[in-house]
Design an enzyme around this catalytic site. Structure first.
Site, PDB file in Angstrom:
ATOM      1  N   THR A  37     -57.673  14.404  30.436  1.00 13.17           N
ATOM      2  CA  THR A  37     -58.049  13.346  31.377  1.00 13.17           C
ATOM      3  C   THR A  37     -58.392  13.856  32.771  1.00 13.17           C
ATOM      4  OG1 THR A  37     -57.066  11.536  32.655  1.00 13.17           O
ATOM      5  CG2 THR A  37     -55.525  13.050  31.657  1.00 13.17           C
ATOM      6  N   GLU A  67     -57.325  12.548  35.279  1.00 15.49           N
ATOM      7  CA  GLU A  67     -56.099  12.432  36.082  1.00 15.49           C
ATOM      8  C   GLU A  67     -55.498  13.813  36.359  1.00 15.49           C
ATOM      9  OE1 GLU A  67     -53.946   9.745  37.397  1.00 15.49           O
ATOM     10  OE2 GLU A  67     -55.970   8.946  37.448  1.00 15.49           O
ATOM     11  N   TYR A 118     -47.606  10.684  34.062  1.00 17.40           N
ATOM     12  CA  TYR A 118     -48.643  10.680  33.016  1.00 17.40           C
ATOM     13  C   TYR A 118     -49.482  11.955  33.108  1.00 17.40           C
ATOM     14  CZ  TYR A 118     -53.210   9.562  30.928  1.00 17.40           C
ATOM     15  OH  TYR A 118     -54.388   9.614  30.223  1.00 17.40           O
ATOM     16  N   LYS A 144     -49.870  15.146  30.577  1.00 21.32           N
ATOM     17  CA  LYS A 144     -51.186  15.519  30.047  1.00 21.32           C
ATOM     18  C   LYS A 144     -51.557  16.958  30.418  1.00 21.32           C
ATOM     19  CE  LYS A 144     -53.006  11.819  27.905  1.00 21.32           C
ATOM     20  NZ  LYS A 144     -53.710  11.810  26.618  1.00 21.32           N
TER      21      LYS A 144
END
Ligand code: NAP
Ligand code: GDD
Length: 383
Positions: free
Chosen positions: A133, A135, A157, A161
């Site tokens: 991601t 992110e 999160y 990841k």
């Protein structure tokens, strides 16, 4: 021989589009779904086939990313050619409330898949796609972000990841596995979860226009996202696993937009002009004008008079409840590598994405409006 794919997260937004895409390509698709107390397969119900039917092309298995034995058994049973690891606790804000669970599912869950493939001696057969991601870039170290941009995760999160990203690279290098990361920037659709910002906005705008919601409360209006359509992005996932060598790719549109502008564009799509004023928690978005023809075309004549009466009212407000302890302020991706090596090209832009989402949500919310008129109590969702 039909190719066999295993999708974790098959009941999610991407899982639904990808399973449909792979079924159309002639794959047998196996999906892992969680046991829930109510049905959770609505996104893939149109692909459902009776379990008694022979030669099914979509087969669902109960499972969970926290259960290694379950995952290993399923992979051993179906011997997939390709695994798309899409399952995740995917909500950034929720990850601050459930950090340990998020790490377990999003971080260790990926390890469980990789290790199962290794232990089952499928490393030469099974290719693995890991749903990485944008992110990861978090507090961005470079603009725009590409494959070589350093990571700086800003949420439980994103940190989970990050582990998943690196363990995928590590298994590729250590065991020569065909394991790849797709570093996907935000992608949305009519199937997007209702608590992500775009879908929250498209649903709320439809409800406001239809008179079943007065206003919508938002968090940070100034953060910027690079939004694409999920239908374009799942094609990139497929392409990544069809290459001669495993690699990692950024998938993005290269255009970034604030949440504020996304809200304006969404209202404009149905003929409502919104103007923002004020600052911080006092910022509001008020109805400034109505394009009558467009409103009637998109929403309908019966709702026009009520909407006209609301000109000057604030329909967008800020609630700090939706602020995140650490925010990702800006994401904008450079997908040159994917465009060149995968020949990946998105078909949708932000305007056509919004059009697609609004068409769906106006239709859906009209059902709610009908129920409201029939006397049912309709709840407001502000998540
Ligand atoms: P989504 O709609 O939230 O779907 C997540 C899927 O994971 C759902 O099927 C969910 O099942 C499943 N899941 C959650 N926890 C699980 C568990 N413990 N065990 C098994 N399954 C579990 O997410 P999405 O938007 O399709 O995204 C797919 C993947 O891409 C995710 O890994 C996400 O983090 C990543 N990603 C998404 C974006 C984006 O913008 N959409 C961008 C970059 C990366 P239920 O249906 O039962 O909840
Ligand atoms: N959800 C939400 N709700 N976000 C809001 C709101 C609100 O009311 N108001 C403002 N925002 C801002 C968030 O603070 C964030 O800056 C931005 O809108 C986008 O939030 P989300 O739509 O929740 O997505 P995300 O960017 O945090 O995460 C999504 O994209 C990632 C890829 O960059 C998820 O799909 C992740 O799973 C994915 O990895």
């Amino acid at each position: 021989m039909r190719k066999v794919a295993l999708l974790t997260g098959v009941t999610g937004q991407d899982g639904a589009y990808l399973s449909e895409y792979l079924v159309k390509k002639g794959y047998t698709v196996h999906g892992i779904k969680r046991r829930a107390s109510s049905f959770n397969t609505n996104r893939i119900d149109h692909l459902y086939q009776d379990p008694h039917q022979e030669n099914r092309n979509l087969i669902l298995h109960y499972g969970d990313m926290t259960d290694s034995m379950n995952i290993t058994r399923i992979i051993g049973d179906i011997q997939p050619d390709e695994i798309y690891n899409l399952a995740a606790q995917s909500h950034v804000k929720v990850s601050f409330d459930t950090p340990e669970y998020t790490a377990n599912v999003d971080g260790l869950g990926t390890l469980r898949i990789l290790e199962a493939v290794r232990l089952l001696k499928l490393t030469d057969k099974t290719r693995i796609y890991q749903a990485s991601t944008s992110e990861l870039y978090g507090l961005v170290q470079e603009v725009p972000q590409k494959e070589t941009t350093p990571f700086y995760p800003r949420s439980p999160y994103a940190v989970a990841k990050l582990y998943a990203y690196w363990i995928t690279v590590n298994y590729r290098e250590a065991y020569n596995m065909f394991a790849c990361n797709g570093i996907l920037f935000n992608h949305e659709s009519p199937l997007r979860g209702e608590t992500f910002v775009t879908r929250k906005v498209t649903r709320a705008v439809a409800r406001i226009a239809l008179g079943i919601q007065n206003e919508v409360y938002m968090g940070n209006l100034s953060s910027k996202r690079d939004w694409g359509h999920a239908k374009d992005y799942i094609k990139a996932m497929y392409l990544i696993l069809q290459q001669d060598t495993p690699d990692d790719y950024v998938i993005a549109t290269g255009i970034t937009t604030t949440i504020r502008d996304f809200i304006k564009k969404t209202f404009r799509e149905i003929g409502i002009g919104i103007e923002f004023s004020g600052e911080g928690v006092n910022e509001t978005g008020k109805i400034a004008q109505i394009n009558t023809d467009l409103f009637v075309e998109k929403i309908g004549e019966p709702y026009l008079e009520a909407m006209r009466k609301r000109i000057g009212e604030a329909v967008v407000k800020v609630d700090p409840e939706y602020f995140r302890p650490t925010e990702v302020e800006l994401l904008i991706g450079d997908a040159t590598k994917a465009r060149t090596k995968l020949s990946w090209e998105p078909k949708y832009n932000l305007d056509t994405l919004i059009e697609d989402m609004m068409q769906n949500d106006v239709k859906e919310m009209k059902k709610e409006a009908y129920l409201k008129e029939a006397g049912y109590r309709i709840l407001n969702y502000f998540e």
